[in-house]
Design an enzyme around this catalytic site. Structure first.
Site, PDB file in Angstrom:
ATOM      1  N   HIS A 193       3.774 -27.100  72.001  1.00 14.89           N
ATOM      2  CA  HIS A 193       3.693 -28.225  71.065  1.00 14.89           C
ATOM      3  C   HIS A 193       2.670 -27.939  69.955  1.00 14.89           C
ATOM      4  CE1 HIS A 193       3.711 -32.782  70.368  1.00 14.89           C
ATOM      5  NE2 HIS A 193       2.671 -32.377  69.659  1.00 14.89           N
ATOM      6  N   GLU A 194       1.493 -27.427  70.348  1.00 11.23           N
ATOM      7  CA  GLU A 194       0.430 -27.208  69.359  1.00 11.23           C
ATOM      8  C   GLU A 194       0.721 -25.992  68.484  1.00 11.23           C
ATOM      9  OE1 GLU A 194      -1.472 -29.628  68.940  1.00 11.23           O
ATOM     10  OE2 GLU A 194      -1.019 -30.642  70.817  1.00 11.23           O
ATOM     11  N   GLN A 204      -2.902 -31.659  61.732  1.00  9.42           N
ATOM     12  CA  GLN A 204      -2.884 -33.087  62.058  1.00  9.42           C
ATOM     13  C   GLN A 204      -4.075 -33.841  61.485  1.00  9.42           C
ATOM     14  OE1 GLN A 204      -2.046 -32.331  66.469  1.00  9.42           O
ATOM     15  NE2 GLN A 204      -0.947 -34.223  66.080  1.00  9.42           N
ATOM     16  N   GLY A 214      -4.100 -32.462  73.107  1.00  7.66           N
ATOM     17  CA  GLY A 214      -4.082 -31.348  72.174  1.00  7.66           C
ATOM     18  C   GLY A 214      -4.138 -31.865  70.748  1.00  7.66           C
ATOM     19  N   CYS A 229       3.285 -37.420  70.574  1.00 12.36           N
ATOM     20  CA  CYS A 229       2.493 -36.673  69.596  1.00 12.36           C
ATOM     21  C   CYS A 229       1.539 -37.659  68.921  1.00 12.36           C
ATOM     22  CB  CYS A 229       3.421 -36.043  68.560  1.00 12.36           C
ATOM     23  SG  CYS A 229       2.551 -35.155  67.253  1.00 12.36           S
ATOM     24  N   LEU A 230       0.284 -37.261  68.757  1.00  7.38           N
ATOM     25  CA  LEU A 230      -0.693 -38.143  68.103  1.00  7.38           C
ATOM     26  C   LEU A 230      -0.259 -38.484  66.679  1.00  7.38           C
ATOM     27  CD1 LEU A 230      -4.069 -36.516  69.239  1.00  7.38           C
ATOM     28  CD2 LEU A 230      -3.004 -38.608  70.112  1.00  7.38           C
ATOM     29  N   HIS A 272       2.889 -27.095  65.803  1.00  2.00           N
ATOM     30  CA  HIS A 272       2.182 -27.802  64.724  1.00  2.00           C
ATOM     31  C   HIS A 272       1.676 -26.832  63.646  1.00  2.00           C
ATOM     32  CE1 HIS A 272       2.027 -32.070  65.460  1.00  2.00           C
ATOM     33  NE2 HIS A 272       1.567 -31.952  66.676  1.00  2.00           N
TER      34      HIS A 272
HETATM   35 ZN    ZN Z   1       1.631 -33.314  68.168  1.00  3.81          ZN
END
Ligand code: ZN
Length: 167
Positions: free
Chosen positions: A130-131, A51, A46, A88-89, A134
């Site tokens: 999660h997204e 991000q 995701g 998380c990226l 964000h």
């Molecule tokens: Zn994340």
């Protein structure tokens, strides 16, 4: 298509609330294509627009059944509880046990502005939460309980200091 650099903690853009998308044009379609490419390149399941430094309420995801996009996502329903390891990226290489709802449903619109709705258990449910977090300016750190959160922030601070020493 283009691959964007992914912003990492503690970049302030990650704690900002994204703006609703009101224009559905070819720029939006291109941005979404680029987000999908960036997500696969990372690789991740995701990716939300903040991000990559774009404060628009958009996320893309693919939990193994093909990519999808949700513009202006809103978490409308949750059920149950599921504790699972989550990363998380934007916090590369780190994972924590995070307790979230097991089931989640997110409503939003697609790139043409038509309503979409996604729901799922376990991994998909977790990615949806999660997204959506964000685009609300929340990282998974906000979902940890007090003591693990303090410990995580301490470790991340130390990492940042060490990185600065190396450069
Ligand atoms: Zn994340």
């Amino acid at each position: 298509m283009a691959i964007y650099p992914i912003r990492t903690f503690p970049d302030p853009v990650l704690s900002m609330s994204a703006a609703s998308v009101i224009v559905f044009d070819e720029h939006l379609a291109r941005l979404v294509d680029d987000m999908i490419e960036t997500m696969y390149d990372a690789p991740g399941v995701g990716l939300a627009a903040p991000q990559i430094g774009v404060l628009k309420s958009i996320f893309v995801a693919d939990v193994g059944e093909g990519p999808f996009v949700v513009v202006n996502p809103v978490l409308v329903e949750t059920a149950g509880r599921w504790k699972s390891e989550e990363g998380c990226l934007s916090i590369p290489g780190r994972y924590w046990e995070v307790s979230r709802a097991e089931y989640a449903k997110v409503d939003g619109v697609g790139i043409n502005g038509a309503p979409v709705s996604y729901e799922g258990d376990e991994l998909l449910g977790r990615v949806l939460q999660h997204e959506t977090d964000h685009v609300d300016g929340k990282l998974l750190l906000a979902r940890l309980s007090t003591r693990p959160r303090k410990q995580a922030l301490k470790e991340l601070r130390e990492d940042a200091l060490n990185a600065r020493r190396l450069t």
